[in-house]
Design a protein around this motif. Structure first.
Motif, mmCIF file in Angstrom:
data_model
loop_
_atom_site.group_PDB
_atom_site.id
_atom_site.type_symbol
_atom_site.label_atom_id
_atom_site.label_comp_id
_atom_site.label_asym_id
_atom_site.label_seq_id
_atom_site.Cartn_x
_atom_site.Cartn_y
_atom_site.Cartn_z
ATOM 1 N N GLN A 30 -1.159 -7.595 4.354
ATOM 2 C CA GLN A 30 -1.619 -6.818 5.504
ATOM 3 C C GLN A 30 -2.841 -5.997 5.099
ATOM 4 O OE1 GLN A 30 1.285 -4.912 8.276
ATOM 5 N NE2 GLN A 30 2.688 -5.229 6.568
ATOM 6 N N GLY A 31 -3.704 -5.742 6.062
ATOM 7 C CA GLY A 31 -4.873 -4.934 5.782
ATOM 8 C C GLY A 31 -5.513 -4.414 7.053
ATOM 9 N N ILE A 32 -6.458 -3.504 6.860
ATOM 10 C CA ILE A 32 -7.245 -2.973 7.971
ATOM 11 C C ILE A 32 -8.709 -2.999 7.562
ATOM 12 C CG2 ILE A 32 -5.422 -1.540 8.959
ATOM 13 C CD1 ILE A 32 -6.698 0.866 7.502
ATOM 14 N N GLY A 33 -9.600 -2.956 8.534
ATOM 15 C CA GLY A 33 -11.019 -2.972 8.223
ATOM 16 C C GLY A 33 -11.835 -2.306 9.309
ATOM 17 N N ALA A 34 -13.060 -1.929 8.956
ATOM 18 C CA ALA A 34 -14.006 -1.352 9.911
ATOM 19 C C ALA A 34 -15.370 -1.963 9.648
ATOM 20 C CB ALA A 34 -14.065 0.164 9.758
ATOM 21 N N GLU A 35 -16.101 -2.280 10.714
ATOM 22 C CA GLU A 35 -17.406 -2.927 10.586
ATOM 23 C C GLU A 35 -18.421 -2.295 11.531
ATOM 24 O OE1 GLU A 35 -16.594 -7.503 9.340
ATOM 25 O OE2 GLU A 35 -16.248 -6.998 11.443
ATOM 26 N N LEU A 36 -19.681 -2.424 11.151
ATOM 27 C CA LEU A 36 -20.812 -1.952 11.938
ATOM 28 C C LEU A 36 -21.856 -3.048 11.928
ATOM 29 C CD1 LEU A 36 -22.410 0.394 13.327
ATOM 30 C CD2 LEU A 36 -23.215 0.989 11.037
ATOM 31 N N GLY A 37 -22.483 -3.305 13.085
ATOM 32 C CA GLY A 37 -23.491 -4.357 13.114
ATOM 33 C C GLY A 37 -24.263 -4.394 14.409
ATOM 34 N N LEU A 38 -24.856 -5.537 14.665
ATOM 35 C CA LEU A 38 -25.700 -5.745 15.833
ATOM 36 C C LEU A 38 -25.213 -6.953 16.604
ATOM 37 C CD1 LEU A 38 -28.304 -4.965 17.408
ATOM 38 C CD2 LEU A 38 -29.496 -6.635 15.974
ATOM 39 N N ALA A 39 -25.037 -6.784 17.918
ATOM 40 C CA ALA A 39 -24.690 -7.882 18.817
ATOM 41 C C ALA A 39 -25.893 -8.168 19.701
ATOM 42 C CB ALA A 39 -23.482 -7.512 19.677
ATOM 43 N N THR A 40 -26.164 -9.443 19.935
ATOM 44 C CA THR A 40 -27.242 -9.824 20.843
ATOM 45 C C THR A 40 -26.651 -10.550 22.033
ATOM 46 O OG1 THR A 40 -27.634 -11.899 19.672
ATOM 47 C CG2 THR A 40 -28.928 -9.993 18.989
ATOM 48 N N GLY A 41 -27.222 -10.285 23.188
ATOM 49 C CA GLY A 41 -26.730 -10.913 24.411
ATOM 50 C C GLY A 41 -27.886 -11.371 25.273
ATOM 51 N N GLY A 42 -27.920 -10.886 26.505
ATOM 52 C CA GLY A 42 -28.947 -11.281 27.461
ATOM 53 C C GLY A 42 -28.317 -11.639 28.785
ATOM 54 N N ALA A 52 -16.492 -2.212 15.154
ATOM 55 C CA ALA A 52 -15.242 -2.969 15.285
ATOM 56 C C ALA A 52 -14.222 -2.498 14.263
ATOM 57 C CB ALA A 52 -15.510 -4.462 15.104
ATOM 58 N N GLY A 53 -12.968 -2.538 14.674
ATOM 59 C CA GLY A 53 -11.847 -2.278 13.780
ATOM 60 C C GLY A 53 -10.961 -3.507 13.734
ATOM 61 N N HIS A 54 -10.374 -3.792 12.570
ATOM 62 C CA HIS A 54 -9.573 -5.003 12.386
ATOM 63 C C HIS A 54 -8.202 -4.671 11.803
ATOM 64 C CE1 HIS A 54 -12.942 -7.929 12.826
ATOM 65 N NE2 HIS A 54 -13.647 -6.886 12.435
ATOM 66 N N TYR A 55 -7.226 -5.507 12.150
ATOM 67 C CA TYR A 55 -5.909 -5.496 11.509
ATOM 68 C C TYR A 55 -5.633 -6.922 11.059
ATOM 69 C CZ TYR A 55 -0.902 -5.744 10.871
ATOM 70 O OH TYR A 55 0.341 -5.989 10.342
ATOM 71 N N PHE A 56 -5.222 -7.091 9.789
ATOM 72 C CA PHE A 56 -4.972 -8.411 9.226
ATOM 73 C C PHE A 56 -3.497 -8.570 8.861
ATOM 74 C CE2 PHE A 56 -9.166 -6.871 7.842
ATOM 75 C CZ PHE A 56 -9.964 -7.759 8.533
ATOM 76 N N TYR A 57 -2.984 -9.775 9.091
ATOM 77 C CA TYR A 57 -1.596 -10.073 8.726
ATOM 78 C C TYR A 57 -1.531 -11.504 8.220
ATOM 79 C CZ TYR A 57 3.457 -10.406 8.921
ATOM 80 O OH TYR A 57 4.771 -10.572 8.587
ATOM 81 N N GLN A 58 -0.928 -11.699 7.057
ATOM 82 C CA GLN A 58 -0.882 -13.029 6.448
ATOM 83 C C GLN A 58 0.036 -13.972 7.227
ATOM 84 O OE1 GLN A 58 0.405 -13.107 2.380
ATOM 85 N NE2 GLN A 58 -0.240 -15.232 2.088
#
Length: 195
Positions: A30-42, A52-58
């Motif tokens: 199990q784990g957790i994570g946090a990310e920062l970045g750039l999204a492109t759309g239009g 973004a925040g994440h939760y991981f489970y095997q």
């Protein structure tokens, strides 16, 4: 003292190799994570700063569930209009609009490449998109596919970088109706193994 044949060694003097570390040992179940970045759309796909925040489970030896919540903060300029036929259209830029989404994906890890462990990620999300200057909002459902690398920098702490493509559709108000969604995301962050 017993004599051994030439070339033989005593059993207690033969080094026994340590078992190879598995993905689960390095990543944890199990784990957790946090990310920062750039999204492109239009058009009517939101883009801008992505958190973004994440939760991981095997799930298996190579696969982990990756549940995430993401927030997109973009520009706010009016870009919707009616054309000569009276059809309502929007033509927002690559980093316009605000959004919030949750997703359920599976992350598959591959064999380590030096200090890096590559992975692929695929799944589906659901979210809300808003272009406040035009008072346009909608429900979006993207399919998510991407890849990345992670590297352990301390016990139970890794850094990660990933890129993904989001393709799907959205249902918008203001007579826009069903609209395609197409966006790209590049993010970096940190992940933490839970005990």
């Amino acid at each position: 003292m017993a004599l051994l044949p030439a070339g033989a060694a005593r059993a207690d003097s033969v080094p026994v190799p340590a078992p190879a570390a598995t993905a689960a040992d390095a990543i944890g179940d199990q784990g957790i994570g946090a990310e920062l970045g750039l999204a492109t759309g239009g058009r009517v796909t939101t883009g801008g700063l992505r958190l973004a925040g994440h939760y991981f489970y095997q799930l298996s030896d190579q696969d982990w569930f990756d549940g995430s919540a993401a927030f997109t903060f973009g520009g706010d300029s009016a870009q919707c209009f009616r054309d000569r036929t009276g059809t309502y259209l929007c033509d927002h830029g690559l980093t316009d609009g605000d959004g919030v989404a949750i997703s359920a994906t599976v992350r598959r890890y591959f064999a380590p490449q030096g200090m890096f462990r590559p992975f692929a990620r695929a799944g589906v999300g659901v979210g809300l998109a808003r272009f406040s200057a035009d008072s346009v909002s909608g429900l979006v459902i993207p399919l998510i596919g991407g890849a990345g690398l992670r590297a352990e920098v301390a016990d139970a702490v890794t850094v990660v970088a990933q890129a993904e493509l989001e393709v799907g559709f959205g249902i918008f108000d203001k007579s826009l109706g069903l609209q395609p969604q197409l966006g790209g995301v590049v993010m970096v962050g940190a992940e933490f193994r839970l005990p």
